[in-house]
Design an enzyme around this catalytic site. Structure first.
Site, PDB file in Angstrom:
ATOM      1  N   HIS A 138       3.087   1.585   6.282  1.00 43.47           N
ATOM      2  CA  HIS A 138       2.909   1.834   4.852  1.00 43.47           C
ATOM      3  C   HIS A 138       3.894   2.921   4.458  1.00 43.47           C
ATOM      4  CE1 HIS A 138       1.097   2.874   1.017  1.00 43.47           C
ATOM      5  NE2 HIS A 138       0.309   1.827   1.120  1.00 43.47           N
ATOM      6  N   ARG A 160       2.875  -7.858   4.753  1.00 46.39           N
ATOM      7  CA  ARG A 160       1.748  -8.101   3.850  1.00 46.39           C
ATOM      8  C   ARG A 160       1.979  -7.394   2.521  1.00 46.39           C
ATOM      9  NH1 ARG A 160      -2.668  -5.232   2.361  1.00 46.39           N
ATOM     10  NH2 ARG A 160      -2.519  -3.622   3.943  1.00 46.39           N
ATOM     11  N   ARG A 210       6.364  -3.382   0.837  1.00 41.55           N
ATOM     12  CA  ARG A 210       6.191  -2.174   1.626  1.00 41.55           C
ATOM     13  C   ARG A 210       7.246  -1.994   2.705  1.00 41.55           C
ATOM     14  NH1 ARG A 210      -0.409  -2.329   2.163  1.00 41.55           N
ATOM     15  NH2 ARG A 210      -0.783  -1.543   0.066  1.00 41.55           N
ATOM     16  N   GLU A 264      -0.646   2.804  -2.825  1.00 41.73           N
ATOM     17  CA  GLU A 264       0.477   2.217  -3.539  1.00 41.73           C
ATOM     18  C   GLU A 264       0.241   2.254  -5.058  1.00 41.73           C
ATOM     19  OE1 GLU A 264       1.742  -1.355  -1.653  1.00 41.73           O
ATOM     20  OE2 GLU A 264       2.692  -2.175  -3.443  1.00 41.73           O
ATOM     21  N   GLN A 300       2.837  -3.357   9.996  1.00 41.86           N
ATOM     22  CA  GLN A 300       3.259  -2.747   8.728  1.00 41.86           C
ATOM     23  C   GLN A 300       3.177  -1.229   8.761  1.00 41.86           C
ATOM     24  OE1 GLN A 300       0.895  -3.165   4.836  1.00 41.86           O
ATOM     25  NE2 GLN A 300       2.792  -4.276   4.443  1.00 41.86           N
ATOM     26  N   PHE A 318       1.296  -4.259  -8.554  1.00 40.81           N
ATOM     27  CA  PHE A 318       1.453  -3.777  -7.189  1.00 40.81           C
ATOM     28  C   PHE A 318       2.738  -4.349  -6.619  1.00 40.81           C
ATOM     29  CE2 PHE A 318      -1.335  -2.064  -3.658  1.00 40.81           C
ATOM     30  CZ  PHE A 318      -1.840  -1.022  -4.405  1.00 40.81           C
ATOM     31  N   HIS A 339       0.023   1.226   9.475  1.00 38.64           N
ATOM     32  CA  HIS A 339      -1.038   0.903   8.526  1.00 38.64           C
ATOM     33  C   HIS A 339      -1.776  -0.381   8.836  1.00 38.64           C
ATOM     34  CE1 HIS A 339      -3.128   0.954   4.779  1.00 38.64           C
ATOM     35  NE2 HIS A 339      -2.539  -0.121   4.309  1.00 38.64           N
ATOM     36  N   LEU A 364      -3.402   7.847   4.217  1.00 41.52           N
ATOM     37  CA  LEU A 364      -2.814   6.956   3.218  1.00 41.52           C
ATOM     38  C   LEU A 364      -2.719   7.557   1.820  1.00 41.52           C
ATOM     39  CD1 LEU A 364      -1.742   4.097   3.113  1.00 41.52           C
ATOM     40  CD2 LEU A 364      -3.987   3.363   2.351  1.00 41.52           C
TER      41      LEU A 364
END
Lengths: 254, 259, 613
Positions: C239, C417, C317, C256, C237, C124, C382, C253
């Site tokens: 996304h 994050r 991100r 990721e 954040q 990730f 997000h 969403l």
């Protein structure tokens, strides 16, 4: 551009109600839930409807669209004939609270009665994907309760006191087929859970938005496990001459 | 919460808000199944015209009359047919089909049926007997073996002058072969078999036998995915096989020898 | 007549508000420690936003990459958060996450497996090693269902569809909460020695968001009014990959994992533009050429230890979101104002197996078959890194007896994050919050509910009906969303932030006079929105003020007028709180001092030229 779609939405509570007509401005790719939100925003601020994720992942927006149990967030307007009126009603099987919202608390009560995962003493937690695949299908359940709604044992015969319903058969199957679980729930299935009430007419499978093969992969295998224990004459005979009562879910089938 | 429904008006049969033609499927099921039941019962009563050359009607297999030289004054088809009939009657797919289309319980999804808490499902006699499906599977597997033997025999044509049998193939051979293949596809996609062969295991990877059984389970599962289709195709195939032999034997149709 | 006899009243040791991952985990822990525990949530149990989490739980279990360990996870988290994280939280998080995952498995979670029967982990963004424990792309559902089952069988009392509007206090300490039942509109009082806020984020203040209606900043607002502080609220954040079309799902969403499993980002010229945006601090671990990126994917798929560096799509991100934003702004976007995310070069079976819900999401909602054609994606609001300021070891806020965990709390993630750190955050700090709340309840005496506070809370909710004239809450909500989207979005400038604060002041006044003319208190979403709206406006103000305060660009906070880091701001967190005059105050608070050994870890990190991962 501004195409208009006629909606009929059930408005009312336990004392009664009626279908109310609304006009909805159509946008490309719109789903029924978008239409309901538009009605809330512009015409009926108090229209009651449950929703959360709007992506068919949480199972909140269950209702009946033109008579079919569906998730509102997954039901697209362009799936319908352009002239067709979109009629949205609450799910039928559970007591109405208001408009599209029903009291589904019975389901949560049932869930409490199912003994949770009880690891075997020998559980080493080395588990392989082959075993996970079968259980993971059941874990996809988003608890929209559309299967509970459409199941005729609950919907038409109102046997909520004798049958747990398809959702909880899936739940039990998931536990019974977990490679580390050591509990045998066949007696519960046969008696309290009322597995025998299911006559495998498969409506639960037809409405499942997660495409879980509820009947073939959960209910029928459970029926067979119960048959192993209670209805198989050859096994009963075998048990008699062997003088042993093997539980059918032990490591190698018993 | 028992006894409390959100809608207070009682269900009428067929009451629904669905606007699609939900009744087509049960209607077709009734027509299909009834046609087969009527024909097969009639055919079983005939006690004749079940053999033509090397072909034997599946309704009359195994041919116990010929084997034992019994002079039976009833059609012996009935001493055999209860096995496949029982297998199909207790089959999970057919249960769905006839509960829906004959018993209207329910006639369709989200379609009304007379409201009653007296419904017992498969918890009491007679439907509790559906749990014996696996026993019918064992017996049906034996009958299936005879049908494979019949299909094999259908490749050997005897000369009229009782000379040696010669290898060959007629349209009837294909009919019997298709019959037994579809019946096999149906029988080996059986939900009970799927359970017995591996589904009953809680762990597919604990030991070598479990892994083999997992593979077998996977195979049965694959057939089982199309159990409905196998059920109908094999039903048609077995009925047609009898019809073919019967009509040939009666001289109405003429079997074509391919080689 | 006392409040307790006037309103339905329940008494507990620990009251947990919010039933997502953090709330459930907190309630399980509190109840396991013997505290009488109640769990209150706005939706039905199991519907919380955690179900939307897709990618996985970050935990350095080292099942796939044996080099992994808590130290690396700690470093990754600090680097991802651009070093303004609370170091202690980052440390506890990295150390405890593996145990929390194993525990989840014992409770029934069935994660994807490695060939040798261990829990599988996937790559990730921002994580040096493959670290995310997952179940396809529905890890959040697996987690919430597992916790839900564990919770109900442990005897937690769950109050579903019950919304808290105010925290009650007994002097300085917490005394419970005032709430209404959504179903009936009746009021209810929870008397409790400790309260744990696990209410999630604030996404509904924005127009394009991946968040559900519940995300209205309730916990942050409740805590603020009760006297707690809000930390780092500017770090919001976006996304990078939300759906952009059709309109009804814009913001939804796109996990990721699509990129983690080989997805490529391209502009309308077909360029993989993320290779242009690799910051120096990520050069050691990110491929600089397409060929190397493709090699990494091939190695991962073959189940090998990768020798190549990760694709640029797997940058953190904030960097990817800005990259996409710039492509669109400079005219290289897709037809519906996003960019292309393409996984169709991978075998269709692989895509369906690894990303089943993405496959269905695009097929059902956008008529796009992701195994054959690219998706169109763009940034979506997000997650808020900031939140209620808590003691890192106990999760207790500045108000004695008031705890917070999960997205509602701040500190762990710093300025940005990393994907997967949210689910592990919920587990680790949910547990700690529950544990310490139960601990607190053991020593605290029974709280006293102040009648005036309860009556005031009831009056506030009643007034939405009794006001003669006022605006519709939906209208004000739409204006708030538009305004926040355009003025306090991915890129911020002084001018727009000032404007946003002016606008917020007028919206606040209008929202104070909002009213609902239709229906009654029975399940009336319009009425519910009246209160949620006030929470959103308050929290939006905290975001805008903090954004105005931090005159630098760091992580998810990008100031066009202050590009780059500013050493002054590198040393502080922003803290918002209610001043004596009732107005919001904001100040910079020095970062807690990091112990030498952790400092050293980060320094070696900065110098060490790691070849791969």
């Amino acid at each position: 551009m501004a195409e208009v779609r006629k909606f009929k939405v059930y408005r009312g509570d336990k004392n009664g109600g009626q279908l109310t007509e609304y006009n909805v401005q159509v946008e490309p790719g719109m789903v029924v839930l978008d239409g309901i939100h538009q009605i809330q925003r512009t015409q009926a601020a108090d229209l009651a409807c449950r929703w959360n994720c709007k992506a068919a992942k949480c199972g909140s927006c269950s209702a009946e669209v033109n008579g079919k149990p569906r998730l509102l967030c997954k039901t697209r307007l362009d799936d319908f004939d352009p002239a067709e009126i979109i009629t949205v009603r609450p799910v039928k099987t559970f007591p109405l609270i208001r408009d599209l919202v029903c009291d589904v608390s019975w389901n949560f009560e049932v869930n409490k009665k199912i003994p949770p995962l009880t690891p075997k003493k020998t559980a080493d937690w080395v588990m392989h994907q082959e075993d996970m695949d079968r259980v993971q299908e059941f874990r996809k359940c988003i608890e929209c309760f559309l299967c509970q709604n459409v199941c005729h044992v609950l919907r038409n015969h109102d046997l909520k006191d004798r049958f747990y319903g398809p959702r909880f058969m899936v739940r039990i199957a998931c536990l019974e087929m977990h490679p580390m679980d050591g509990l045998d729930r066949t007696k519960l299935l046969k008696d309290e859970a009322g597995l025998g009430f299911c006559n495998i007419t498969k409506c639960c499978t037809e409405v499942c938005p997660e495409e879980i093969h509820i009947t073939d992969n959960a209910i029928i295998p459970l029926k067979e496990r119960v048959a192993d224990r209670h209805y198989d004459p050859l096994r009963a005979f075998w048990r008699k001459i062997m003088g042993a009562d093997h539980p059918c879910t032990c490591a190698d089938g018993g | 919460m028992a006894g409390i429904l959100s809608v207070t008006d009682p269900d009428r049969l067929g009451k629904t808000d669905r606007v699609d033609a939900w009744w087509v499927e049960p209607l077709l099921t009734v027509l299909g199944l009834t046609a087969f039941i009527v024909y097969s019962t009639w055919a079983a009563f005939q006690g004749d015209h079940y053999r033509f050359g090397p072909y034997l009607s599946p309704f009359y297999s195994p041919n116990i009359k010929e084997w034992f030289g019994w002079n039976l004054d009833f059609s012996f088809a009935f001493s055999i047919l209860w096995v496949p009939a029982g297998f199909r009657a207790t089959c999970y797919y057919y249960r769905k089909a006839y509960y829906r289309s004959y018993f209207m319980d329910p006639p369709g999804c989200a379609v009304g049926e007379p409201h009653g808490r007296s419904y017992l499902g498969e918890t009491e006699f007679p439907f509790i007997l559906q749990n014996l499906h696996r026993c019918f599977f064992y017996l049906a597997a034996i009958v299936l073996a005879f049908l494979w033997y019949d299909a094999y025999e259908a490749f050997f044509f005897k000369d009229a002058a009782t000379g040696p049998a010669t290898f060959g193939m007629g349209v009837g051979t294909i009919v019997l072969l298709v019959n037994v293949v579809t019946l096999t596809g149906f029988s080996f996609g059986c939900n009970s078999l799927r359970h017995l062969i591996g589904g009953k295991l809680d762990c597919f990877t604990c030991g070598a036998t479990a892994r083999i059984r997992h593979k077998l389970w996977g195979g049965v599962s694959l057939l089982n995915l199309r159990h409905t289709e196998w059920a109908w195709v094999s039903l048609f195939a077995v009925g047609f096989a009898d019809l073919y032999v019967r009509l040939c034997s009666m001289g109405i149709w003429h079997d074509i020898r391919i080689f | 007549m006392s409040a307790e006899s006037k309103y339905e009243t329940h008494e507990y040791d620990v009251l947990v508000i919010g039933a997502g991952g953090a709330g459930l985990r907190a309630a399980i822990e509190a109840s396991a420690m013997g505290a009488r525990t109640a769990l209150v949530c706005k939706s039905l149990l199991g519907k919380a936003h955690t179900v939307m989490a897709e990618g996985g739980i970050a935990a350095a279990m080292a099942n796939v990459d044996p080099q992994d360990g808590w130290e690396t996870h700690f470093k990754d988290t600090m680097r991802g958060g651009v070093f303004v994280n609370n170091w202690r939280m980052a440390q506890l998080h990295a150390q405890q996450a593996p145990d929390r995952v194993r525990e989840l498995e014992r409770w029934g979670a069935v994660f994807d497996r490695t060939h040798d029967g261990k829990i599988l982990q996937r790559a990730f963004g921002g994580h040096t090693y493959r670290r995310l424990v997952h179940v396809g792309d529905r890890t959040g559902l697996e987690m919430i269902r597992t916790l839900q089952e564990k919770g109900v069988h442990q005897g937690i009392d769950v109050f579903m569809e019950c919304a808290v509007t105010r925290l009650l206090k007994d002097g300085d300490r917490i005394a419970g909460a005032f709430a209404y039942w959504r179903e009936t509109g009746r009021y209810v009082i929870f008397k409790s020695k400790a309260v744990v806020l696990c209410t999630g984020g604030i996404g509904k203040a924005y127009k394009i968001t991946s968040n559900s209606w519940e995300y209205t900043g309730d916990g942050q607002a409740l805590a603020y009014h009760a006297g707690a502080e809000l930390l780092d609220m500017e770090f919001l954040q976006f996304h990078p990959t939300g759906m952009v079309w059709p309109p009804g799902v814009s913001g939804l969403l796109v996990t990721e994992s699509v990129r983690g499993d080989g997805g490529q980002l391209r502009n309308n010229k077909g360029e993989r533009f993320m290779f242009k945006h690799i910051p120096d601090r990520y050069k050691p671990q990110i491929s600089e050429t397409e060929a190397e990126a493709n090699q990494w994917i091939a190695e991962i798929r073959a189940g090998k230890q990768p020798t190549a560096r990760k694709p640029a799509e797997l940058l953190p991100r904030d960097i990817v979101a800005r990259g996409i934003y710039m492509e669109v702004k400079e005219g290289r976007g897709s037809p519906h104002g996003g960019v292309f995310l393409d996984i169709s070069h991978m075998p269709a079976e692989y895509v369906k197996k690894k990303l089943p819900s993405m496959y269905h999401q695009f097929k059902d909602l956008a008529d796009v078959d992701i195994t054959r054609e690219p998706m169109e994606v763009g940034p979506t609001t997000h997650y808020i890194m900031g939140g209620i300021r808590v003691n890192p070891d106990t999760q207790e806020s500045a108000v004695p007896g008031l705890f917070a965990a999960g997205e509602a709390a701040g500190g762990l993630h710093g300025a940005n994050r990393l994907g997967g750190n949210s689910l592990s955050d919920l587990l680790v700090f949910g547990k700690l919050a529950g544990e310490h709340a139960a601990q607190h309840a053991k020593t605290a005496g029974p709280p006293k509910v102040d009648d005036a506070q309860a009556d005031g809370a009831a009056r506030e909710m009643n007034e939405f009906f009794t006001r003669a004239d006022g605006e519709n809450p939906y209208q004000i909500h739409a204006e708030l969303q538009d305004m926040m989207q355009s003025l306090v979005g991915i890129f911020r400038v002084e001018d727009e932030l000032r404007k946003s604060l002016e606008k917020l002041a007028t919206l606040k006044n209008r929202a104070a006079r909002v009213c609902i003319k239709e229906g009654n208190k029975m399940f009336n979403p319009g009425w519910h929105l009246c209160k949620d709206l006030q929470n959103m406006i308050l929290i939006a103000e905290a975001v805008a003020r903090a954004a105005q305060f931090r005159k630098e660009s760091r992580g998810a906070h990008s100031r066009l007028d202050h590009p780059g880091f500013n050493p002054e701001f590198a040393k502080v967190n922003t803290v918002a709180f209610k001043g004596r005059d009732g107005a919001m105050q904001l100040e910079g608070r020095p970062l807690p001092e990091m112990p030498a050994e952790l400092k050293q870890l980060i320094e070696t990190e900065k110098n060490h030229k790691e070849r791969h991962g």
